[in-house]
Design an enzyme around this catalytic site. Structure first.
Site, PDB file in Angstrom:
ATOM      1  N   ASP A 192      -8.850   1.263  -3.890  1.00  7.85           N
ATOM      2  CA  ASP A 192      -9.845   0.205  -3.819  1.00  7.85           C
ATOM      3  C   ASP A 192     -10.712   0.475  -2.605  1.00  7.85           C
ATOM      4  O   ASP A 192     -10.210   0.679  -1.504  1.00  7.85           O
ATOM      5  CB  ASP A 192      -9.151  -1.156  -3.672  1.00  7.85           C
ATOM      6  CG  ASP A 192     -10.176  -2.284  -3.572  1.00  7.85           C
ATOM      7  OD1 ASP A 192     -10.951  -2.452  -4.522  1.00  7.85           O
ATOM      8  OD2 ASP A 192     -10.201  -2.961  -2.533  1.00  7.85           O
ATOM      9  N   GLU A 276     -13.002   2.428  -8.612  1.00  9.03           N
ATOM     10  CA  GLU A 276     -13.933   1.531  -9.288  1.00  9.03           C
ATOM     11  C   GLU A 276     -15.204   2.292  -9.657  1.00  9.03           C
ATOM     12  O   GLU A 276     -15.661   3.135  -8.895  1.00  9.03           O
ATOM     13  CB  GLU A 276     -14.379   0.418  -8.349  1.00  9.03           C
ATOM     14  CG  GLU A 276     -13.320  -0.511  -7.892  1.00  9.03           C
ATOM     15  CD  GLU A 276     -13.875  -1.336  -6.751  1.00  9.03           C
ATOM     16  OE1 GLU A 276     -14.427  -2.404  -7.018  1.00  9.03           O
ATOM     17  OE2 GLU A 276     -13.777  -0.881  -5.606  1.00  9.03           O
ATOM     18  N   ASP A 356      -6.536  -6.012  -1.060  1.00  7.94           N
ATOM     19  CA  ASP A 356      -7.120  -4.728  -1.458  1.00  7.94           C
ATOM     20  C   ASP A 356      -6.079  -3.815  -2.099  1.00  7.94           C
ATOM     21  O   ASP A 356      -6.384  -3.047  -3.009  1.00  7.94           O
ATOM     22  CB  ASP A 356      -7.746  -4.026  -0.238  1.00  7.94           C
ATOM     23  CG  ASP A 356      -8.999  -4.735   0.249  1.00  7.94           C
ATOM     24  OD1 ASP A 356      -9.520  -5.599  -0.484  1.00  7.94           O
ATOM     25  OD2 ASP A 356      -9.459  -4.425   1.368  1.00  7.94           O
TER      26      ASP A 356
END
Ligand SMILES: [Zn+2]
Length: 393
Positions: A192, A276, A356
């Site tokens: 992340d 991501e 996170d």
């Protein structure tokens, strides 16, 4: 495989003046070519093609050996192509029904580079004492900080000479043979690109900016505030702006160095890295977040990681970031929390985890399941269960 190697140049004062002069001539030519396109269109309703412009400026270059003539012919061609490309992009966006900005005249602060073909007006050289020099036509042999050698098997395709905050660089675009990579057998990981941390890994470890980078970032923020207080058009403002540019340049360089090392380490350690999808992240997060993500240069991180992964045989997958920070990585329940909440606490299964890291575990799940087409022996879930802080970072 195409790679860009960038080196700092250390011109003497006279050489720096000559480089500035070349850049100035390049900008003059670019603006003259833009003006020609506009004038011809106004007078005749016709466009001007790249070959027509080259024919015109080739002659102009020959007629003015002390000014435009100082530019390398190929560099001039590249400049005219750059303009041609800007016009093509403009018209194709116009046709698509968009409202694009018209190609702009380049001010002093908007023209930073000249392009060359290696061996044509520029060349990497080694002197008898084996020092590295970069030759540029009408400038001379410039000292280079040759921090990594160009591989023997590389072919230098394209060269860009750049000025950034009064420093000079040469970028060499190299064509390299595709590497033969062994099968990577390392563990898998979700990453992340954090809110609280620079990176959070699904194994529970986190990565922060190193202290020296944080220090430079703090200096930059102070300098930016100082710049904002200065009156427009004043000498003090110009000075403050130069300082911001210098610090910005330093931060960019430090961050790039750090990320080169970090991404190499990640690619060498893990066989699959899930991240991501940044383009989707920009759309789904709010404006403030999108900006800060941009500021951290995360797109550059992903690009570097993709390079290192290619060389190490690591698979990089990107996933849709929707809900990765909200869902519980243990039971899947959506636990709403705003940005100030740093810990994920699940009322359903009791999982308590750094927000996170929880997101990183979700990213890993999303990244791994579609990618798992092979035999099921590799225990993917086991990765998330590794002890906290067990990663090499
Ligand atoms: Zn849960």
């Amino acid at each position: 495989m195409i790679r860009t190697y960038r080196y700092r140049l250390y011109p003497t004062e006279a050489q720096a003046r000559a480089l500035d002069f070349l850049l100035w001539q390049g900008r003059t030519l670019y603006n003259a070519a833009l003006e020609q396109r506009i004038t011809v269109y106004r007078e005749t309703g016709q466009g001007v093609s790249y070959p027509q412009q080259w024919a015109y400026f080739r002659d102009l270059r020959h007629a003015n050996p002390e000014t435009l003539g100082q530019l390398n012919a190929t560099s001039v061609q590249q400049l005219l192509r750059r303009l041609d490309k800007a016009f093509r992009a403009f018209f194709s966006r116009l046709r698509a029904g968009e409202t694009p900005g018209f190609p702009r005249f380049k001010g002093r602060d908007r023209f930073h580079s000249l392009e060359y073909r290696h061996g044509d007006g520029c060349k990497l050289r080694f002197d008898p004492r084996n020092r590295t020099l970069f030759y540029i036509q009408n400038v001379g042999e410039i000292k280079v900080k040759y921090h990594r050698p160009v591989p023997d098997e590389a072919e230098i395709r394209h060269v860009v000479i750049k000025r950034r905050a009064h420093r000079w660089y040469v970028c060499l675009m190299l064509a390299l043979p595709d590497p033969v990579v062994p099968l990577h057998t390392g563990p898998v990981v979700g990453i992340d690109m954090g809110l609280v941390h620079l990176l959070a890994l699904s194994d529970g470890s986190t990565v922060e900016n190193p202290r020296w980078l944080r220090h430079s970032l703090a200096q930059l923020r102070v300098a930016q505030r100082r710049l904002a207080r200065r009156q427009k058009g004043s000498a003090r403002r110009r000075k403050a702006a130069a300082q911001v540019a210098r610090l910005h340049e330093r931060v960019t360089n430090q961050r790039r160095d750090f990320w080169h090392k970090l991404t190499r380490q990640l690619a060498e350690t893990y066989s699959l890295i899930a991240l991501e999808d940044l383009t989707l992240a920009f759309l789904t997060t709010n404006h403030h977040l999108a900006l800060s993500a941009h500021d951290a240069g995360l797109a550059e991180f992903q690009q570097l990681l993709a390079y290192k992964a290619e060389e190490a045989g690591t698979q990089v997958v990107t996933v849709n970031p929707a809900y990765t920070s909200q869902a519980c990585s243990e039971c899947g329940m959506v636990v709403r929390k705003d940005l100030s909440v740093r810990v994920h606490v699940c009322p359903n299964c009791g999982l308590t985890l750094d927000r996170d890291v929880n997101a990183a575990r979700n990213i890993l799940k999303l990244g791994v399941y579609p990618a798992r087409t092979g035999p099921p022996e590799r225990n993917v879930a086991g990765c998330g269960a590794r002890a906290l802080g067990s990663s090499p970072f």
